[in-house]
Design a protein around this motif. Structure first.
Motif, PDB file in Angstrom:
ATOM      1  N   GLY A 106      95.434  84.078  48.445  1.00 40.50           N
ATOM      2  CA  GLY A 106      95.122  84.224  47.030  1.00 40.50           C
ATOM      3  C   GLY A 106      94.199  82.608  47.036  1.00 40.50           C
ATOM      4  N   GLY A 107      94.497  82.487  47.683  1.00 36.29           N
ATOM      5  CA  GLY A 107      93.315  81.103  47.933  1.00 36.29           C
ATOM      6  C   GLY A 107      92.005  81.237  48.443  1.00 36.29           C
ATOM      7  N   SER A 108      91.115  80.119  48.821  1.00 34.97           N
ATOM      8  CA  SER A 108      89.582  80.230  48.993  1.00 34.97           C
ATOM      9  C   SER A 108      89.311  79.582  50.131  1.00 34.97           C
ATOM     10  CB  SER A 108      88.410  80.438  48.129  1.00 34.97           C
ATOM     11  OG  SER A 108      89.311  80.610  46.056  1.00 34.97           O
ATOM     12  N   LEU A 109      88.328  79.674  50.911  1.00 34.28           N
ATOM     13  CA  LEU A 109      87.817  78.622  52.103  1.00 34.28           C
ATOM     14  C   LEU A 109      86.116  78.762  51.686  1.00 34.28           C
ATOM     15  CD1 LEU A 109      90.029  79.127  54.768  1.00 34.28           C
ATOM     16  CD2 LEU A 109      89.467  77.323  53.737  1.00 34.28           C
ATOM     17  N   ARG A 110      85.189  78.393  51.944  1.00 32.29           N
ATOM     18  CA  ARG A 110      84.371  78.566  52.735  1.00 32.29           C
ATOM     19  C   ARG A 110      83.986  78.205  53.947  1.00 32.29           C
ATOM     20  NH1 ARG A 110      78.923  75.689  49.710  1.00 32.29           N
ATOM     21  NH2 ARG A 110      79.472  73.801  50.806  1.00 32.29           N
ATOM     22  N   LEU A 111      83.307  79.103  54.690  1.00 30.77           N
ATOM     23  CA  LEU A 111      82.501  78.711  55.689  1.00 30.77           C
ATOM     24  C   LEU A 111      81.683  77.935  56.593  1.00 30.77           C
ATOM     25  CD1 LEU A 111      84.795  81.450  57.814  1.00 30.77           C
ATOM     26  CD2 LEU A 111      85.933  79.592  56.985  1.00 30.77           C
ATOM     27  N   SER A 112      81.456  77.110  57.811  1.00 30.12           N
ATOM     28  CA  SER A 112      79.526  77.037  57.502  1.00 30.12           C
ATOM     29  C   SER A 112      79.146  77.797  58.614  1.00 30.12           C
ATOM     30  CB  SER A 112      79.656  75.134  57.063  1.00 30.12           C
ATOM     31  OG  SER A 112      79.772  75.274  55.114  1.00 30.12           O
ATOM     32  N   CYS A 113      77.923  77.513  58.424  1.00 34.09           N
ATOM     33  CA  CYS A 113      77.525  78.206  60.378  1.00 34.09           C
ATOM     34  C   CYS A 113      76.638  77.526  59.782  1.00 34.09           C
ATOM     35  CB  CYS A 113      77.362  78.998  60.542  1.00 34.09           C
ATOM     36  SG  CYS A 113      76.284  79.709  62.043  1.00 34.09           S
ATOM     37  N   THR A 114      76.063  76.007  61.330  1.00 33.18           N
ATOM     38  CA  THR A 114      74.731  75.180  61.270  1.00 33.18           C
ATOM     39  C   THR A 114      74.128  75.761  62.371  1.00 33.18           C
ATOM     40  OG1 THR A 114      75.755  73.544  59.378  1.00 33.18           O
ATOM     41  CG2 THR A 114      73.477  72.986  60.730  1.00 33.18           C
ATOM     42  N   ALA A 115      72.782  76.010  62.063  1.00 32.95           N
ATOM     43  CA  ALA A 115      71.690  76.277  63.512  1.00 32.95           C
ATOM     44  C   ALA A 115      71.169  74.992  64.587  1.00 32.95           C
ATOM     45  CB  ALA A 115      70.874  77.765  63.286  1.00 32.95           C
ATOM     46  N   SER A 116      70.852  75.061  65.298  1.00 38.58           N
ATOM     47  CA  SER A 116      70.163  73.929  65.887  1.00 38.58           C
ATOM     48  C   SER A 116      68.942  73.712  65.614  1.00 38.58           C
ATOM     49  CB  SER A 116      69.844  73.934  67.118  1.00 38.58           C
ATOM     50  OG  SER A 116      69.944  75.234  68.128  1.00 38.58           O
ATOM     51  N   ASP A 117      67.945  74.017  65.164  1.00 44.24           N
ATOM     52  CA  ASP A 117      66.622  74.872  64.649  1.00 44.24           C
ATOM     53  C   ASP A 117      66.782  75.380  63.307  1.00 44.24           C
ATOM     54  OD1 ASP A 117      65.969  77.090  67.725  1.00 44.24           O
ATOM     55  OD2 ASP A 117      67.102  77.903  65.693  1.00 44.24           O
ATOM     56  N   ARG A 118      65.658  76.411  63.582  1.00 46.02           N
ATOM     57  CA  ARG A 118      64.958  76.834  61.766  1.00 46.02           C
ATOM     58  C   ARG A 118      65.633  78.379  62.400  1.00 46.02           C
ATOM     59  NH1 ARG A 118      62.473  75.202  58.608  1.00 46.02           N
ATOM     60  NH2 ARG A 118      60.994  77.332  57.822  1.00 46.02           N
ATOM     61  N   THR A 119      66.757  78.695  63.311  1.00 45.38           N
ATOM     62  CA  THR A 119      67.012  79.789  62.832  1.00 45.38           C
ATOM     63  C   THR A 119      67.567  80.846  61.933  1.00 45.38           C
ATOM     64  OG1 THR A 119      67.918  79.552  66.103  1.00 45.38           O
ATOM     65  CG2 THR A 119      68.670  81.649  64.340  1.00 45.38           C
ATOM     66  N   ILE A 120      68.643  79.823  61.031  1.00 40.34           N
ATOM     67  CA  ILE A 120      68.905  80.868  59.858  1.00 40.34           C
ATOM     68  C   ILE A 120      67.777  81.046  59.192  1.00 40.34           C
ATOM     69  CG2 ILE A 120      69.767  80.386  57.201  1.00 40.34           C
ATOM     70  CD1 ILE A 120      71.703  79.975  60.303  1.00 40.34           C
TER      71      ILE A 120
END
Length: 119
Positions: A15-29
């Motif tokens: 029932g709870g929440s989490l927020r995952l993050s994914c950080t790239a080493s460059d402007r890939t996102i």
């Protein structure tokens, strides 16, 4: 070589929440199709959510639709997965994936972050 680093996993009650993050080493996102996948113990890796270069286009696995939301912040080179109403069956290692638009045959993965949901 693109490097993706996931974070935000942890132990949470159902029932709870989490927020995952994914950080790239460059402007890939900002130049890639970004996705989240997960792999539970003894199971194959499965698709969770995807966002095309145009942030207006997203898709979700049926099992998470309405509960998870993928988003990104190009300025921070980061893609997120907001996970609400978590269930024990969401327990898995969550992986970030990037498929650059310029090189569709390329596919980059992060090291994964563990999400454990207990009832």
């Amino acid at each position: 070589q693109v490097k993706l680093v996931e974070s935000g996993g942890g132990l949470v009650q159902a029932g709870g929440s989490l927020r995952l993050s994914c950080t790239a080493s460059d402007r890939t996102i900002s130049t890639s199709k970004m996705g989240w996948y997960r792999q539970a113990p003894g199971k194959e890796r499965e698709f969770v959510a995807r966002m095309w270069r145009s942030a207006l286009t997203t898709s979700y696995a049926d099992s998470v639709k309405g509960r998870f939301t993928i988003s990104r912040d190009n300025a921070k080179n980061t893609v997120y997965l907001q996970m609400n109403s978590l269930k024990p069956e969401d327990t898995a290692i969550y992986y970030c994936n990037a498929e650059p638009i310029a090189t569709p045959s390329a596919s980059y993965w992060g090291q994964g972050t563990q999400v454990t949901v207990f009832s």
